[in-house]
Design a protein around this motif. Structure first.
Motif, PDB file in Angstrom:
ATOM      1  N   LEU A   9      32.258  -5.359  23.835  1.00  8.81           N
ATOM      2  CA  LEU A   9      32.318  -6.455  22.876  1.00  8.81           C
ATOM      3  C   LEU A   9      32.524  -7.790  23.584  1.00  8.81           C
ATOM      4  O   LEU A   9      31.924  -8.805  23.223  1.00  8.81           O
ATOM      5  CB  LEU A   9      33.459  -6.204  21.883  1.00  8.81           C
ATOM      6  CG  LEU A   9      33.605  -7.194  20.726  1.00  8.81           C
ATOM      7  CD1 LEU A   9      32.326  -7.242  19.895  1.00  8.81           C
ATOM      8  CD2 LEU A   9      34.777  -6.797  19.853  1.00  8.81           C
ATOM      9  N   ILE A  10      33.369  -7.807  24.614  1.00  9.79           N
ATOM     10  CA  ILE A  10      33.620  -9.038  25.379  1.00  9.79           C
ATOM     11  C   ILE A  10      32.336  -9.533  26.020  1.00  9.79           C
ATOM     12  O   ILE A  10      31.990 -10.728  25.942  1.00  9.79           O
ATOM     13  CB  ILE A  10      34.705  -8.790  26.443  1.00  9.79           C
ATOM     14  CG1 ILE A  10      36.092  -8.711  25.789  1.00  9.79           C
ATOM     15  CG2 ILE A  10      34.690  -9.887  27.508  1.00  9.79           C
ATOM     16  CD1 ILE A  10      37.205  -8.346  26.746  1.00  9.79           C
ATOM     17  N   LEU A  11      31.600  -8.631  26.662  1.00  8.51           N
ATOM     18  CA  LEU A  11      30.366  -9.031  27.352  1.00  8.51           C
ATOM     19  C   LEU A  11      29.330  -9.561  26.362  1.00  8.51           C
ATOM     20  O   LEU A  11      28.644 -10.549  26.639  1.00  8.51           O
ATOM     21  CB  LEU A  11      29.798  -7.838  28.124  1.00  8.51           C
ATOM     22  CG  LEU A  11      30.722  -7.250  29.216  1.00  8.51           C
ATOM     23  CD1 LEU A  11      30.062  -6.036  29.858  1.00  8.51           C
ATOM     24  CD2 LEU A  11      31.055  -8.298  30.275  1.00  8.51           C
ATOM     25  N   ALA A  12      29.239  -8.908  25.197  1.00  6.64           N
ATOM     26  CA  ALA A  12      28.279  -9.363  24.182  1.00  6.64           C
ATOM     27  C   ALA A  12      28.697 -10.697  23.583  1.00  6.64           C
ATOM     28  O   ALA A  12      27.863 -11.579  23.349  1.00  6.64           O
ATOM     29  CB  ALA A  12      28.152  -8.306  23.081  1.00  6.64           C
ATOM     30  N   ARG A  13      29.999 -10.874  23.343  1.00  9.87           N
ATOM     31  CA  ARG A  13      30.479 -12.106  22.722  1.00  9.87           C
ATOM     32  C   ARG A  13      30.279 -13.305  23.637  1.00  9.87           C
ATOM     33  O   ARG A  13      30.047 -14.426  23.165  1.00  9.87           O
ATOM     34  CB  ARG A  13      31.953 -11.958  22.345  1.00  9.87           C
ATOM     35  CG  ARG A  13      32.529 -13.135  21.542  1.00  9.87           C
ATOM     36  CD  ARG A  13      31.814 -13.358  20.221  1.00  9.87           C
ATOM     37  NE  ARG A  13      31.758 -12.169  19.393  1.00  9.87           N
ATOM     38  CZ  ARG A  13      32.747 -11.770  18.594  1.00  9.87           C
ATOM     39  NH1 ARG A  13      33.864 -12.472  18.512  1.00  9.87           N
ATOM     40  NH2 ARG A  13      32.608 -10.683  17.854  1.00  9.87           N
ATOM     41  N   MET A  14      30.364 -13.104  24.954  1.00  7.77           N
ATOM     42  CA  MET A  14      30.133 -14.210  25.888  1.00  7.77           C
ATOM     43  C   MET A  14      28.750 -14.801  25.686  1.00  7.77           C
ATOM     44  O   MET A  14      28.578 -16.025  25.654  1.00  7.77           O
ATOM     45  CB  MET A  14      30.304 -13.727  27.331  1.00  7.77           C
ATOM     46  CG  MET A  14      31.740 -13.442  27.740  1.00  7.77           C
ATOM     47  SD  MET A  14      31.852 -12.736  29.407  1.00  7.77           S
ATOM     48  CE  MET A  14      31.227 -14.115  30.400  1.00  7.77           C
ATOM     49  N   VAL A  15      27.758 -13.923  25.499  1.00  6.55           N
ATOM     50  CA  VAL A  15      26.382 -14.394  25.313  1.00  6.55           C
ATOM     51  C   VAL A  15      26.205 -15.004  23.928  1.00  6.55           C
ATOM     52  O   VAL A  15      25.433 -15.942  23.742  1.00  6.55           O
ATOM     53  CB  VAL A  15      25.394 -13.233  25.537  1.00  6.55           C
ATOM     54  CG1 VAL A  15      23.954 -13.696  25.325  1.00  6.55           C
ATOM     55  CG2 VAL A  15      25.559 -12.671  26.944  1.00  6.55           C
ATOM     56  N   GLU A  16      26.947 -14.480  22.941  1.00  5.38           N
ATOM     57  CA  GLU A  16      26.888 -15.064  21.600  1.00  5.38           C
ATOM     58  C   GLU A  16      27.448 -16.486  21.607  1.00  5.38           C
ATOM     59  O   GLU A  16      26.910 -17.383  20.951  1.00  5.38           O
ATOM     60  CB  GLU A  16      27.679 -14.204  20.612  1.00  5.38           C
ATOM     61  CG  GLU A  16      27.012 -12.877  20.278  1.00  5.38           C
ATOM     62  CD  GLU A  16      27.845 -12.057  19.305  1.00  5.38           C
ATOM     63  OE1 GLU A  16      28.719 -12.644  18.649  1.00  5.38           O
ATOM     64  OE2 GLU A  16      27.625 -10.843  19.222  1.00  5.38           O
ATOM     65  N   LEU A  17      28.543 -16.683  22.341  1.00  8.28           N
ATOM     66  CA  LEU A  17      29.148 -18.009  22.411  1.00  8.28           C
ATOM     67  C   LEU A  17      28.254 -18.991  23.140  1.00  8.28           C
ATOM     68  O   LEU A  17      28.174 -20.165  22.788  1.00  8.28           O
ATOM     69  CB  LEU A  17      30.516 -17.933  23.098  1.00  8.28           C
ATOM     70  CG  LEU A  17      31.628 -17.231  22.309  1.00  8.28           C
ATOM     71  CD1 LEU A  17      32.874 -17.084  23.175  1.00  8.28           C
ATOM     72  CD2 LEU A  17      31.974 -18.011  21.052  1.00  8.28           C
ATOM     73  N   ASP A  18      27.589 -18.501  24.192  1.00  4.90           N
ATOM     74  CA  ASP A  18      26.702 -19.365  24.971  1.00  4.90           C
ATOM     75  C   ASP A  18      25.579 -18.507  25.538  1.00  4.90           C
ATOM     76  O   ASP A  18      25.799 -17.738  26.479  1.00  4.90           O
ATOM     77  CB  ASP A  18      27.470 -20.038  26.111  1.00  4.90           C
ATOM     78  CG  ASP A  18      26.616 -21.052  26.859  1.00  4.90           C
ATOM     79  OD1 ASP A  18      25.407 -21.121  26.592  1.00  4.90           O
ATOM     80  OD2 ASP A  18      27.159 -21.788  27.707  1.00  4.90           O
ATOM     81  N   PRO A  19      24.349 -18.571  24.946  1.00  2.00           N
ATOM     82  CA  PRO A  19      23.244 -17.744  25.429  1.00  2.00           C
ATOM     83  C   PRO A  19      22.975 -17.889  26.923  1.00  2.00           C
ATOM     84  O   PRO A  19      22.537 -16.939  27.577  1.00  2.00           O
ATOM     85  CB  PRO A  19      22.053 -18.239  24.596  1.00  2.00           C
ATOM     86  CG  PRO A  19      22.664 -18.768  23.342  1.00  2.00           C
ATOM     87  CD  PRO A  19      23.979 -19.376  23.769  1.00  2.00           C
ATOM     88  N   SER A  20      23.273 -19.068  27.505  1.00  2.00           N
ATOM     89  CA  SER A  20      23.050 -19.258  28.938  1.00  2.00           C
ATOM     90  C   SER A  20      24.054 -18.487  29.790  1.00  2.00           C
ATOM     91  O   SER A  20      23.910 -18.413  31.007  1.00  2.00           O
ATOM     92  CB  SER A  20      23.103 -20.748  29.290  1.00  2.00           C
ATOM     93  OG  SER A  20      24.351 -21.317  28.930  1.00  2.00           O
ATOM     94  N   ALA A  21      25.066 -17.889  29.145  1.00  2.00           N
ATOM     95  CA  ALA A  21      26.004 -17.048  29.890  1.00  2.00           C
ATOM     96  C   ALA A  21      25.290 -15.861  30.513  1.00  2.00           C
ATOM     97  O   ALA A  21      25.713 -15.336  31.543  1.00  2.00           O
ATOM     98  CB  ALA A  21      27.128 -16.570  28.973  1.00  2.00           C
ATOM     99  N   ALA A  22      24.188 -15.418  29.890  1.00  2.00           N
ATOM    100  CA  ALA A  22      23.412 -14.298  30.442  1.00  2.00           C
ATOM    101  C   ALA A  22      22.821 -14.658  31.797  1.00  2.00           C
ATOM    102  O   ALA A  22      22.510 -13.775  32.603  1.00  2.00           O
ATOM    103  CB  ALA A  22      22.305 -13.906  29.465  1.00  2.00           C
ATOM    104  N   ASN A  23      22.680 -15.951  32.064  1.00  2.00           N
ATOM    105  CA  ASN A  23      22.134 -16.423  33.343  1.00  2.00           C
ATOM    106  C   ASN A  23      23.216 -16.973  34.258  1.00  2.00           C
ATOM    107  O   ASN A  23      22.921 -17.703  35.203  1.00  2.00           O
ATOM    108  CB  ASN A  23      21.068 -17.495  33.089  1.00  2.00           C
ATOM    109  CG  ASN A  23      19.910 -16.959  32.283  1.00  2.00           C
ATOM    110  OD1 ASN A  23      19.449 -15.849  32.527  1.00  2.00           O
ATOM    111  ND2 ASN A  23      19.420 -17.738  31.327  1.00  2.00           N
ATOM    112  N   GLY A  24      24.488 -16.669  33.951  1.00  2.00           N
ATOM    113  CA  GLY A  24      25.568 -17.056  34.856  1.00  2.00           C
ATOM    114  C   GLY A  24      26.339 -18.297  34.463  1.00  2.00           C
ATOM    115  O   GLY A  24      27.137 -18.802  35.263  1.00  2.00           O
TER     116      GLY A  24
END
Length: 303
Positions: free
Chosen positions: A218-233
């Motif tokens: 859930l933490i890993l998914a929520r990071m990308v929900e908060l900021d889609p660019s989190a998937a790219n670092g």
């Protein structure tokens, strides 16, 4: 003799470009109906009408395009715009409950686009709808309704009067050796009696706890929900992440424990705050703290 233009994957790319409108901010984007979308594409470049609708359905099924029914037609917007809006909504709602109007302003999007996305997020349980605080306008939050939020507003005047009365009574009884804890216990008993709570059984809250493994995902998914660019670092605020997950975590210790475990496993990197003592206590409590007392205020997904 006129030949129909061949239908290729270029048509799908053209539709996505038209929906993305990357040169415009979210506030300038509005969901487009099939007819409205066709108007924005040169006539010579448009596929035949049946194929146009088929392409939209295919892109929607692939989650590259979002759709919703609005009045008498179906409107469309791109998945990338949807992700940007969901992240903006999460950031806004991590601070406090907001009305639909305030959310549109905070997220910087049109009311129509917000309404469609907000309806879906509420149905999915990612956003909670709260009863109106005043009037008929509902509020929205990432968490379940908080009774204290409503009582602080509706009881503000009575509580001020009660505080003045208790302070006066405390001063009168202080000379007789009555302590503040005694006053507090008497006040608690009085309130319970007045509100008919004395004999009422306490109803336990439902267990919303999740396992550490589920909470990790859930933490890993929520990071990308908060900021889609989190998937790219891109760096995500630990405090913001912590606030957005309060409704899911069993307690603050679970958030701290699971983030440190993800760090140890190499799933994330953490950035340390070098001067945590300069921050207010409530801000420090929202950070991740390891056994050595290091305070971490940023989190990054590892590739």
């Amino acid at each position: 003799m006129t030949f129909a233009q061949p239908v290729t994957d270029e048509h799908a790319e053209m539709l996505l470009r038209a929906l993305n409108q990357t040169e415009k901010p979210l506030s300038a984007i509005k969901p487009l109906s099939e007819a409205g979308l066709r108007k924005g594409i040169p006539r010579a470049a448009c596929p035949p009408k049946p194929r146009f609708k088929q392409l939209l359905d295919e892109l929607t099924a692939q989650r590259l395009v979002r759709s919703a029914r609005e009045k008498s037609s179906v409107v469309y917007w791109s998945e990338s715009r949807d992700q940007q809006l969901c992240a903006a909504l999460s950031r806004a709602l991590a601070e406090r409950p907001l009305s639909e109007k305030d959310l549109a302003k905070a997220a910087g999007c049109s009311a129509a686009l917000l309404k469609a996305v907000l309806k879906r997020l509420t149905q999915e349980g990612r956003v909670q709808q709260w009863p109106p605080l005043k009037g008929k306008t509902p509020l929205y939050s990432l968490q379940a309704p908080d009774p204290l939020f409503y009582l602080k507003t509706s009881c503000a005047a009575p509580l001020k009067k009660l505080k003045d009365t208790v302070t006066k009574t405390g001063k009168q009884l202080a000379s007789a050796g009555v302590s503040e804890p005694q006053i507090a216990r008497a006040l608690d008993a009085l309130l319970r009696q007045a509100l008919s709570l004395q004999e009422r059984a306490v109803i336990p809250e439902p267990d919303r706890s999740v396992s550490d493994d589920d909470f990790s995902r859930l933490i890993l998914a929520r990071m990308v929900e908060l900021d889609p660019s989190a998937a790219n670092g891109a760096l995500v605020s630990v405090r913001q992440l912590h606030r957005s997950l309060k409704a899911e975590a069993a307690d603050a210790e679970q958030f701290n424990r699971v983030v440190l475990r993800l760090y140890a496993q190499g799933a994330v990197d953490l950035t340390r705050h070098h001067h945590p003592a300069s921050l207010p206590e409530d801000e420090r409590r929202e950070m991740v703290i390891d056994a050595r007392g290091n305070h971490y205020n940023g989190i990054v997904l590892r590739a």
